[in-house]
Design an enzyme around this catalytic site. Structure first.
Site: not given
Ligand code: SAH
Length: 219
Positions: A39, A65-68
């Site tokens: 990531r 970028i979205s939260q994992p």
């Protein structure tokens, strides 16, 4: 200072067990994919140290970028299979595309911001993801040349589900899409098309995504 690969791998393993597995992502293949995709390579250098935190991160051009965890739950909900062909709308950094690419046959992904599309393409190339095709453009109309898709993942929020995307979903396929007003809370929806072509929608959870923008020439 950049951490070495081993430190990043440890941070990634912790991310998966503490943020993802401990919540409700249980699909072993999805967990393994998220343990594999680096990531930190998908965020700007200044953000790399934060790449495994439990939050979204800025990737430039006002995008994130979205939260994992969100990547994990969206990926699990569409039930990826090794033979699937996937459309993603909203490439951003390319991270969600890489997670999908670990699990399916091919990912077609569209990004409206040309510089982000270029950046994602080069990151994915560097990492050897040769089963991802990135295109710069407006994903509102989907990607008819490669339709129909087993899975459609939309990572920017429209105020309604674009009909073109429903049309391009294969029978038996799944689409995950955040729907709702711009700059507000949206509803994450799981849309399924059954073998007869009937479409059903399930609301999953309130979420916050950047808006799905439109290119003037495609209205
Ligand atoms: N999936 C990405 C995060 C996406 S953020 C990741 O893993 O990093 C949402 C992205 O959708 C932004 O990069 C934004 O520029 C893009 N976007 C917004 N409207 C779009 C549209 N109509 N077509 C394609 N991409 C769009």
């Amino acid at each position: 200072m950049a951490l070495d690969d081993e430190a990043y791998a440890a941070a990634r393993a912790a991310m998966v067990s503490e943020q993802i597995q401990s919540r409700d992502v249980r699909n072993p293949a999805v967990l393994q994919a998220m343990r594999s995709v680096p990531r930190h390579r998908f965020v700007p250098e200044g953000e790399q140290r934060h790449a495994y935190r439990d939050t979204p991160l800025p990737i430039g051009h006002g995008q994130t970028i979205s939260q994992p965890y969100i990547v994990g739950i969206m990926t699990q909900l569409v039930e990826p299979d090794a033979s699937d062909r996937v459309l993603e709308v909203g490439t951003g950094s390319g991270y969600q595309a890489a997670v999908l690419a670990e699990l399916v046959d091919h990912v077609y992904t569209i990004e409206i911001e040309p510089e982000l599309a270029r950046g994602a393409h080069s990151t994915l190339q560097d990492l050897g993801y040769d089963n991802v095709t990135v295109r710069a453009g407006d994903g509102y109309a989907g990607w008819p040349e490669h339709a129909p898709f087993d899975i459609i993942v939309v990572t920017a929020a429209p105020d309604h589900v674009p009909q073109a995307l429903i049309d391009q979903l294969k029978r038996g396929g799944s689409m995950i899409v955040p729907v709702g007003p711009v700059h507000s809370v949206q509803e994450l929806r799981l849309i399924k098309k059954d073998d007869e072509g009937n479409v059903t929608t399930r609301n999953i959870a309130p979420v916050r995504f950047v808006p799905l923008r439109r290119n003037d020439d495609s209205r």
